[in-house]
Write a protein that holds these residues in place. Structure first.
Motif, PDB file in Angstrom:
ATOM      1  N   ASP A   1       0.819  -1.220   0.000  1.00  0.00           N
ATOM      2  CA  ASP A   1       0.000   0.000   0.000  1.00  0.00           C
ATOM      3  C   ASP A   1       0.852   1.269   0.000  1.00  0.00           C
ATOM      4  N   TRP A   2       1.994   1.242   0.718  1.00  0.00           N
ATOM      5  CA  TRP A   2       2.797   2.455   0.839  1.00  0.00           C
ATOM      6  C   TRP A   2       3.309   2.954  -0.506  1.00  0.00           C
ATOM      7  N   LEU A   3       3.483   2.024  -1.449  1.00  0.00           N
ATOM      8  CA  LEU A   3       4.099   2.380  -2.722  1.00  0.00           C
ATOM      9  C   LEU A   3       3.227   3.314  -3.552  1.00  0.00           C
ATOM     10  N   PHE A   4       1.922   3.144  -3.476  1.00  0.00           N
ATOM     11  CA  PHE A   4       1.029   3.978  -4.282  1.00  0.00           C
ATOM     12  C   PHE A   4       1.132   5.455  -3.897  1.00  0.00           C
ATOM     13  N   ASP A   5       1.331   5.732  -2.618  1.00  0.00           N
ATOM     14  CA  ASP A   5       1.503   7.117  -2.168  1.00  0.00           C
ATOM     15  C   ASP A   5       2.935   7.606  -2.372  1.00  0.00           C
ATOM     16  N   PHE A   6       3.886   6.678  -2.279  1.00  0.00           N
ATOM     17  CA  PHE A   6       5.294   7.063  -2.387  1.00  0.00           C
ATOM     18  C   PHE A   6       5.697   7.405  -3.817  1.00  0.00           C
ATOM     19  N   MET A   7       5.162   6.701  -4.802  1.00  0.00           N
ATOM     20  CA  MET A   7       5.606   6.881  -6.185  1.00  0.00           C
ATOM     21  C   MET A   7       5.092   8.197  -6.762  1.00  0.00           C
ATOM     22  N   PRO A   8       5.995   9.126  -7.090  1.00  0.00           N
ATOM     23  CA  PRO A   8       5.569  10.396  -7.687  1.00  0.00           C
ATOM     24  C   PRO A   8       5.348  10.244  -9.196  1.00  0.00           C
ATOM     25  N   ILE A   9       4.691  11.202  -9.789  1.00  0.00           N
ATOM     26  CA  ILE A   9       4.526  11.199 -11.243  1.00  0.00           C
ATOM     27  C   ILE A   9       5.882  11.369 -11.923  1.00  0.00           C
ATOM     28  N   ARG A  10       6.730  12.214 -11.325  1.00  0.00           N
ATOM     29  CA  ARG A  10       8.053  12.494 -11.889  1.00  0.00           C
ATOM     30  C   ARG A  10       9.109  11.769 -11.078  1.00  0.00           C
ATOM     31  N   GLY A  11       9.844  10.857 -11.718  1.00  0.00           N
ATOM     32  CA  GLY A  11      10.916  10.154 -11.018  1.00  0.00           C
ATOM     33  C   GLY A  11      10.736   8.648 -11.050  1.00  0.00           C
ATOM     34  N   GLY A  12      11.767   7.945 -10.623  1.00  0.00           N
ATOM     35  CA  GLY A  12      11.732   6.487 -10.586  1.00  0.00           C
ATOM     36  C   GLY A  12      12.977   5.955  -9.901  1.00  0.00           C
ATOM     37  N   TYR A  13      13.032   4.626  -9.743  1.00  0.00           N
ATOM     38  CA  TYR A  13      14.191   4.016  -9.082  1.00  0.00           C
ATOM     39  C   TYR A  13      14.251   2.530  -9.416  1.00  0.00           C
ATOM     40  N   PHE A  14      15.388   1.926  -9.072  1.00  0.00           N
ATOM     41  CA  PHE A  14      15.571   0.493  -9.247  1.00  0.00           C
ATOM     42  C   PHE A  14      15.177  -0.208  -7.951  1.00  0.00           C
ATOM     43  N   ILE A  15      14.264  -1.177  -8.048  1.00  0.00           N
ATOM     44  CA  ILE A  15      13.772  -1.856  -6.863  1.00  0.00           C
ATOM     45  C   ILE A  15      14.804  -2.845  -6.331  1.00  0.00           C
ATOM     46  N   GLY A  16      14.534  -3.384  -5.148  1.00  0.00           N
ATOM     47  CA  GLY A  16      15.524  -4.227  -4.472  1.00  0.00           C
ATOM     48  C   GLY A  16      15.734  -5.588  -5.086  1.00  0.00           C
ATOM     49  N   ASN A  17      14.663  -6.214  -5.574  1.00  0.00           N
ATOM     50  CA  ASN A  17      14.830  -7.565  -6.116  1.00  0.00           C
ATOM     51  C   ASN A  17      13.593  -7.951  -6.923  1.00  0.00           C
ATOM     52  N   VAL A  18      13.807  -8.849  -7.882  1.00  0.00           N
ATOM     53  CA  VAL A  18      12.719  -9.423  -8.667  1.00  0.00           C
ATOM     54  C   VAL A  18      12.891 -10.929  -8.648  1.00  0.00           C
ATOM     55  N   SER A  19      11.842 -11.641  -8.271  1.00  0.00           N
ATOM     56  CA  SER A  19      11.872 -13.098  -8.260  1.00  0.00           C
ATOM     57  C   SER A  19      10.490 -13.607  -8.642  1.00  0.00           C
ATOM     58  N   PRO A  20      10.355 -14.876  -8.946  1.00  0.00           N
ATOM     59  CA  PRO A  20       9.053 -15.393  -9.364  1.00  0.00           C
ATOM     60  C   PRO A  20       7.941 -15.060  -8.370  1.00  0.00           C
ATOM     61  N   ALA A  21       6.908 -14.384  -8.882  1.00  0.00           N
ATOM     62  CA  ALA A  21       5.702 -14.023  -8.130  1.00  0.00           C
ATOM     63  C   ALA A  21       5.933 -12.950  -7.065  1.00  0.00           C
ATOM     64  N   ARG A  22       7.130 -12.379  -6.995  1.00  0.00           N
ATOM     65  CA  ARG A  22       7.383 -11.400  -5.931  1.00  0.00           C
ATOM     66  C   ARG A  22       8.403 -10.361  -6.370  1.00  0.00           C
ATOM     67  N   MET A  23       8.136  -9.117  -5.983  1.00  0.00           N
ATOM     68  CA  MET A  23       9.079  -8.032  -6.217  1.00  0.00           C
ATOM     69  C   MET A  23       9.308  -7.310  -4.888  1.00  0.00           C
ATOM     70  N   ASP A  24      10.557  -7.010  -4.594  1.00  0.00           N
ATOM     71  CA  ASP A  24      10.881  -6.222  -3.404  1.00  0.00           C
ATOM     72  C   ASP A  24      10.905  -4.762  -3.846  1.00  0.00           C
ATOM     73  N   PHE A  25       9.864  -4.030  -3.527  1.00  0.00           N
ATOM     74  CA  PHE A  25       9.692  -2.676  -4.044  1.00  0.00           C
ATOM     75  C   PHE A  25      10.444  -1.620  -3.246  1.00  0.00           C
ATOM     76  N   ARG A  26      11.213  -2.018  -2.223  1.00  0.00           N
ATOM     77  CA  ARG A  26      11.886  -1.012  -1.401  1.00  0.00           C
ATOM     78  C   ARG A  26      12.968  -0.258  -2.177  1.00  0.00           C
ATOM     79  N   TRP A  27      13.208   0.971  -1.734  1.00  0.00           N
ATOM     80  CA  TRP A  27      14.296   1.799  -2.254  1.00  0.00           C
ATOM     81  C   TRP A  27      15.559   1.481  -1.470  1.00  0.00           C
ATOM     82  N   PHE A  28      16.664   1.231  -2.194  1.00  0.00           N
ATOM     83  CA  PHE A  28      17.968   1.020  -1.561  1.00  0.00           C
ATOM     84  C   PHE A  28      18.946   2.044  -2.141  1.00  0.00           C
TER      85      PHE A  28
END
Length: 270
Positions: free
Chosen positions: A73-100
């Protein structure tokens, strides 16, 4: 970064040629994978939100079968229209959306990120200044994990409680990496603002290792004082601002010969 440095150091002779060819292939594959599947901006988040699951053909859009309901849920409020980043990890059926912080700054410094993505990373820091910088630069990870997730991921590590140490703590040593990335992307004003914040307290607080709290307001509960890397991070950041040419010692420009071709747009901010 290691592959790019090896490419620059190897001799262009018969023995080195085989390794150079391997490095080029590896960098192409790695760059394409990270730039395509680890990149997250508003446009990509909206695409993941609308993913269909159980796709198995070569034309599948949701290649890792990520379930949209797994988006925190936190990601929808955190993600701005302008900007982006590389997430922590991608694996089958799961993504670690945290900012590092470390990963994102080194994608910029090593030119693993495209110029557009590097710009978007800086845009994100500006747009989410309170969350990522706060009162003491800089968050090593965002957001902190807590509750059952903290128990599972950290093994109930008391040092890594929420907004402390590696779990959302603020680390002054990250100043030099932020500054280097800012200079490379032509945004030194971001670094100046962060350094000014640090100067208000670092010396007064005895150069602690890290700070706690959502805003980095408190000296870390187990932070040691007079840490060499806290002092060095600040000094290196100041020296790079005074003479931006120093960034060339720790930054690699994009090598056109090793540049992979992307098949889709990578950033909303392009």
């Amino acid at each position: 970064m290691a592959l790019r440095c090896a490419f620059a150091l190897l001799k262009q002779d018969a023995e080195g040629k085989e390794f150079i060819e391997r490095i080029v292939k590896r960098v192409h594959a790695l760059s394409y994978h990270i730039r395509t599947y680890f990149w997250l901006d508003f446009q990509q988040l909206n695409s993941i939100y609308r993913y269909k699951t159980e796709e198995y053909s070569n034309t599948a859009v949701n290649k890792f079968n990520v379930i949209p309901d797994s988006i925190p849920d936190w990601l929808f409020d955190f993600m701005p229209i302008r900007g982006g980043y590389f997430i922590g990890n991608v694996s089958p059926a799961r993504m670690d959306f945290r900012w590092f912080a470390l990963g994102n700054f080194f994608t910029v410094l090593s030119s693993l990120a495209t110029p557009e993505q590097s710009t978007a990373v800086m845009d994100l820091i500006e747009e989410r200044w309170e969350e990522l910088v706060g009162e003491m630069p800089l968050k090593i990870a965002y957001p902190a994990i807590e509750g059952r997730e903290w128990q599972i991921v950290t093994g109930c590590d008391p040092k890594n409680t929420r907004w402390s140490y590696h779990n959302g703590g603020s680390w002054p040593v990250l100043l030099w990496m932020l500054t280097a990335a800012c200079i490379k992307t032509g945004r030194p004003q971001i670094a100046r603002k962060a350094i000014e914040l640090a100067e208000r307290r670092l010396s007064k607080d005895g150069w602690p290792e890290y700070y706690d709290g959502k805003l980095g307001r408190y000296v870390g509960k187990q932070a040691k004082k007079f840490q060499t890397w806290s002092i060095a991070g600040y000094l290196v950041a100041k020296m790079m601002l005074e003479d931006p040419s120093h960034v060339g010692m720790i930054s690699l420009e994009e090598d056109k010969a090793m540049k992979p071709v992307l098949k889709r747009s990578t950033s909303w901010s392009c």
